[in-house]
Write a protein that holds these residues in place. Structure first.
Motif, PDB file in Angstrom:
ATOM      1  N   CYS A 161      72.475  10.875  84.964  1.00 39.41           N
ATOM      2  CA  CYS A 161      72.717  11.786  83.848  1.00 39.41           C
ATOM      3  C   CYS A 161      71.943  11.410  82.589  1.00 39.41           C
ATOM      4  O   CYS A 161      72.117  12.067  81.558  1.00 39.41           O
ATOM      5  CB  CYS A 161      74.208  11.869  83.544  1.00 39.41           C
ATOM      6  SG  CYS A 161      75.010  10.286  83.323  1.00 39.41           S
ATOM      7  N   HIS A 162      71.118  10.356  82.620  1.00 43.71           N
ATOM      8  CA  HIS A 162      70.190  10.158  81.503  1.00 43.71           C
ATOM      9  C   HIS A 162      69.218  11.332  81.506  1.00 43.71           C
ATOM     10  O   HIS A 162      68.556  11.610  82.513  1.00 43.71           O
ATOM     11  CB  HIS A 162      69.446   8.837  81.646  1.00 43.71           C
ATOM     12  CG  HIS A 162      70.209   7.667  81.118  1.00 43.71           C
ATOM     13  ND1 HIS A 162      70.314   7.389  79.774  1.00 43.71           N
ATOM     14  CD2 HIS A 162      70.926   6.707  81.754  1.00 43.71           C
ATOM     15  CE1 HIS A 162      71.049   6.300  79.600  1.00 43.71           C
ATOM     16  NE2 HIS A 162      71.445   5.870  80.789  1.00 43.71           N
ATOM     17  N   LYS A 163      69.132  12.009  80.392  1.00 38.76           N
ATOM     18  CA  LYS A 163      68.466  13.319  80.342  1.00 38.76           C
ATOM     19  C   LYS A 163      66.999  13.245  80.739  1.00 38.76           C
ATOM     20  O   LYS A 163      66.477  14.125  81.410  1.00 38.76           O
ATOM     21  CB  LYS A 163      68.629  13.909  78.938  1.00 38.76           C
ATOM     22  CG  LYS A 163      68.176  15.350  78.821  1.00 38.76           C
ATOM     23  CD  LYS A 163      68.751  15.985  77.566  1.00 38.76           C
ATOM     24  CE  LYS A 163      68.452  15.190  76.312  1.00 38.76           C
ATOM     25  NZ  LYS A 163      68.917  15.886  75.090  1.00 38.76           N
ATOM     26  N   PHE A 164      66.297  12.209  80.319  1.00 39.74           N
ATOM     27  CA  PHE A 164      64.877  12.061  80.647  1.00 39.74           C
ATOM     28  C   PHE A 164      64.481  10.611  80.434  1.00 39.74           C
ATOM     29  O   PHE A 164      65.205   9.821  79.821  1.00 39.74           O
ATOM     30  CB  PHE A 164      64.003  12.982  79.776  1.00 39.74           C
ATOM     31  CG  PHE A 164      64.100  12.703  78.302  1.00 39.74           C
ATOM     32  CD1 PHE A 164      63.311  11.738  77.691  1.00 39.74           C
ATOM     33  CD2 PHE A 164      64.998  13.397  77.520  1.00 39.74           C
ATOM     34  CE1 PHE A 164      63.411  11.473  76.346  1.00 39.74           C
ATOM     35  CE2 PHE A 164      65.113  13.146  76.160  1.00 39.74           C
ATOM     36  CZ  PHE A 164      64.311  12.180  75.572  1.00 39.74           C
ATOM     37  N   GLY A 165      63.331  10.252  80.924  1.00 38.01           N
ATOM     38  CA  GLY A 165      62.760   8.945  80.673  1.00 38.01           C
ATOM     39  C   GLY A 165      63.447   7.822  81.437  1.00 38.01           C
ATOM     40  O   GLY A 165      64.205   8.037  82.382  1.00 38.01           O
TER      41      GLY A 165
END
Length: 692
Positions: A161-165
């Motif tokens: 669930c970390h949005k990006f990167g």
């Protein structure tokens, strides 16, 4: 009574620093206290530090080892690598007890044992932002042959669930067996409790967000005693402290903040490690492209909002009295020629120098240097610098617009608009690609409430001229005498929260670079020169160096109690160090030369941009294609204007005798192609310019 207490405290501190005294008093001291004092005195002994030598070389991975950690008792080691495997090793024998292929697809940046789990649960995170909690069902034993653990022998909880990167670090909470934290490039610290949820794959997830920072969170740590104080290092060069008991929402402000000890920054110095001292009174911070600093947490710190509004810690900040930026050099990702014990400065490199210990396919530094110089020569040619900003016709010919074109159109005085246009737009686009997310977040926070409605725009769409004006205004507003007596003055010129700085090493090439306390008296860190540096905590003086890698030392991890040290890096192994040398050894002359070389190469690295080889190939191929098309178009136009001369000019192969009359057009096309390719990089989110 108070005098007696002070005397007892002094005696205890003396015991923790004298191995001989501890042994003499051992029979007359309670067993637990005697053992603790003896263990502490071994780590605090300068003689023991200078006796450190290689005890075991553990070849347990098939890729660069980016993380290594002990369990609570110091009997087992967990490590993670670019091969996407987790390996658990018995420290005493060096036997691999367990090897597990994970669901990570990129570099495993952090892996740690979960507390109160019998060392059978490991939490890890990686470069694609994936966080895993892996629980092994069967206990492992030293007399059992290690085998690759299958799906049926483990239970994996996946949190994507970390949005990006990237997710840079994962940290178990010491006061719970089922909770842990993660931090990442999406500017969040997330808290997971396995008692409430076992997985999450939502692309827009807010339920696990504990802290929403202004920019990427690249390092974090939790206080070892109280457990409720949390420190995070952000890519805007600011370290923020939070009280977990007071976090009521994503936007809860930090209790206090400490900026990098510079009056202001023209670039971001990303923290790669933050570490609390054993008594929670100090915080060790390691910055990329900078030194290590020891912060005094008894200092009141600064308001995070004041630091951001001051404009002193905003990325790409420029002032009227700043010198013109130097043209950066390019470096291919995978080129490690400037790392390791045999690395030398660019000015001293020989084209025939052997590339010793290359962990990945070797790239000739001389070829890379010439390629970089050639590209920037074309993009920054004198004819293009002297040319006026392109009009509508030139814009239609090139087929692309640069970042500076709108600013030129909006600025009424032509002379003022011409000077900034001489800066290569390719450079601006690449810098924007590398620091895009951090720049957006910092710009959102730095606006005042009265200007928020006009300035908070997505995409970081402000022109360079507007940015300079806005930042200069922020700086002027923070001059002494324009704020109340209680408010801090910016820029900060007295960094009284810094207790000590530690220099001589080099931290620039990798996203992870650990540092640690060694007992009460020493500080340790890895370096890009392949050495481990040991400093005296009170003086900041280097007292020992250890050659620990052929390229870069990423992690150093001390044993919980004994004088053992783990290190890992670009080499495909884990090294275990112990004070086994017969005599203390430290070559001060060799250390001075190493520190001087690191200082020179660190300055060079600050002006170097790491890019994928594919991007360079695309740029060169596009330049070649556009050059051919322009020659063909020019020949066709000349044939139409003068049909009689067409037969004698050839077939439009672009002979060199016609080039001088159209050098400016060539430069314009080449610049347009470079900007287009660089913009493609920016849109793709090339934020991992220094990934391992």
């Amino acid at each position: 009574m108070q005098v007696a207490t002070m005397a007892d405290r002094g005696t205890r501190m003396q015991l923790r620093r004298s191995v001989h005294q501890c042994i003499e008093d051992y029979p007359y001291t309670p067993a637990s206290t005697a053992q603790s004092n003896l263990q502490a005195s071994c780590k605090n002994s300068l003689s023991f530090v200078r006796r450190l030598g290689l005890l075991h070389n553990l070849f347990v991975h098939n890729g660069c080892v980016n993380t290594v950690n002990w369990n609570a008792s110091g009997s087992h080691i967990v490590s993670g690598s670019d091969d996407n495997h987790l390996v658990i090793t018995e420290a005493k024998s060096g036997r691999v007890l367990l090897r597990s292929k994970t669901q990570h697809k990129r570099h495993i940046f952090s892996a740690r044992f979960m507390p109160l789990s019998g060392d059978r649960a490991v939490v890890s995170c990686s470069g694609e932002g994936l966080v895993l909690h892996t629980e092994f069902l069967a206990p492992y034993h030293s007399n059992k042959t290690a085998a690759l653990v299958g799906e049926s022998e483990r239970v994996a909880s996946v949190f994507d669930c970390h949005k990006f990167g990237s997710a840079f670090d994962v940290l178990p909470l010491p006061d719970t067996a089922r909770g842990f934290l993660s931090c990442g490039e999406d500017a969040t610290v997330r808290s997971f409790d396995l008692r409430q949820t076992s997985s999450c794959s939502e692309r827009v997830c807010h339920k696990h967000i504990l802290v929403m920072a202004p920019c990427a969170v690249t390092a974090m740590d939790v206080a070892p005693i109280s457990h409720h104080t949390m420190a995070i290092g952000c890519s805007d060069s600011i370290v923020r402290l939070y009280d977990r008991r007071m976090l009521s929402g994503e936007r809860t402000p930090p209790v206090k903040a400490y900026p990098i000890p510079l009056e202001y920054t023209r670039r971001h110095y990303r923290p790669t490690c933050v570490k609390f001292s054993a008594d929670e009174g100090e915080l060790l911070v390691s910055y990329s492209m900078e030194q290590l600093y020891l912060f005094d947490l008894k200092h009141a710190g600064y308001s995070d909002a004041d630091l951001l509004k001051s404009g002193c810690y905003t990325s790409k900040m420029r002032r009227d009295d700043d010198p013109e930026p130097q043209m950066p050099r390019l470096r291919f990702r995978g080129d490690w020629s400037d790392t390791g014990p045999n690395s030398v400065a660019v000015a001293e490199q020989s084209l025939n120098r052997t590339n010793v210990g290359q962990a990945r396919p070797a790239l000739e530094p001389g070829v890379l240097s010439r390629l970089s110089d050639e590209i920037f020569r074309m993009l920054n040619s004198p004819s293009r610098q002297m040319r006026q900003p392109p009009g509508p016709a030139a814009a239609s010919d090139s087929g692309s617009t640069s970042d500076s074109a709108p600013a030129a159109a909006e600025s009424p005085p032509p002379a003022e608009a011409t000077a900034p246009r001489s800066r290569p737009t390719w450079h601006s686009a690449m810098i924007r690609a590398l620091e895009n997310e951090a720049g957006q977040a910092s710009r959102r926070e730095e606006t005042s409430p009265s200007e928020g409605a006009d300035s908070e725009q997505p995409g970081n769409s402000c022109s360079p001229a507007e940015t300079v004006e806005e930042e200069t205004t922020c700086s002027e507003e923070s001059e002494p005498g324009q704020s109340s007596a209680e408010a801090p003055q910016f820029p900060i010129r007295s960094f009284d929260y810094v207790k000590m700085s530690f220099s001589g090493h080099r931290n620039s090439r990798t996203m992870v670079k650990g540092a640690c306390f060694w007992g009460d008296d020493f500080i340790m860190s890895g370096s890009d020169c392949g050495h481990i540096f040991v400093w005296q905590r009170q003086t900041g003086k280097v007292v020992k160096t250890l050659l620990a890698d052929n390229r870069v030392v990423n992690r150093v991890q001390p044993h919980p109690t004994l004088p053992y040290l783990l290190s890992s890096g670009i080499d495909y192994n884990v090294k275990l160090w112990a004070p086994i040398a017969a005599e203390p050894h430290f070559d001060e002359a060799e250390c001075e030369g190493l520190m001087k070389s690191n200082e020179i190469m660190l300055v060079e690295t600050r002006d170097t941009i790491t890019v994928p080889a594919q991007i360079m190939i695309r740029i060169l191929a596009s330049l070649h294609q556009y050059r051919r098309l322009m020659h063909a178009a020019r020949d066709a136009a000349e044939s139409t204007a003068d049909p009689g001369a067409a037969g004698g000019e050839g077939d439009g192969d672009g002979d060199g005798d016609q080039a001088p009359n159209n050098s400016e057009d060539n430069d314009a096309a080449e610049a347009a192609v470079a900007v287009a390719d660089a913009d493609d990089v920016a849109e793709g989110g090339n934020n991992d310019a220094e990934l391992i």
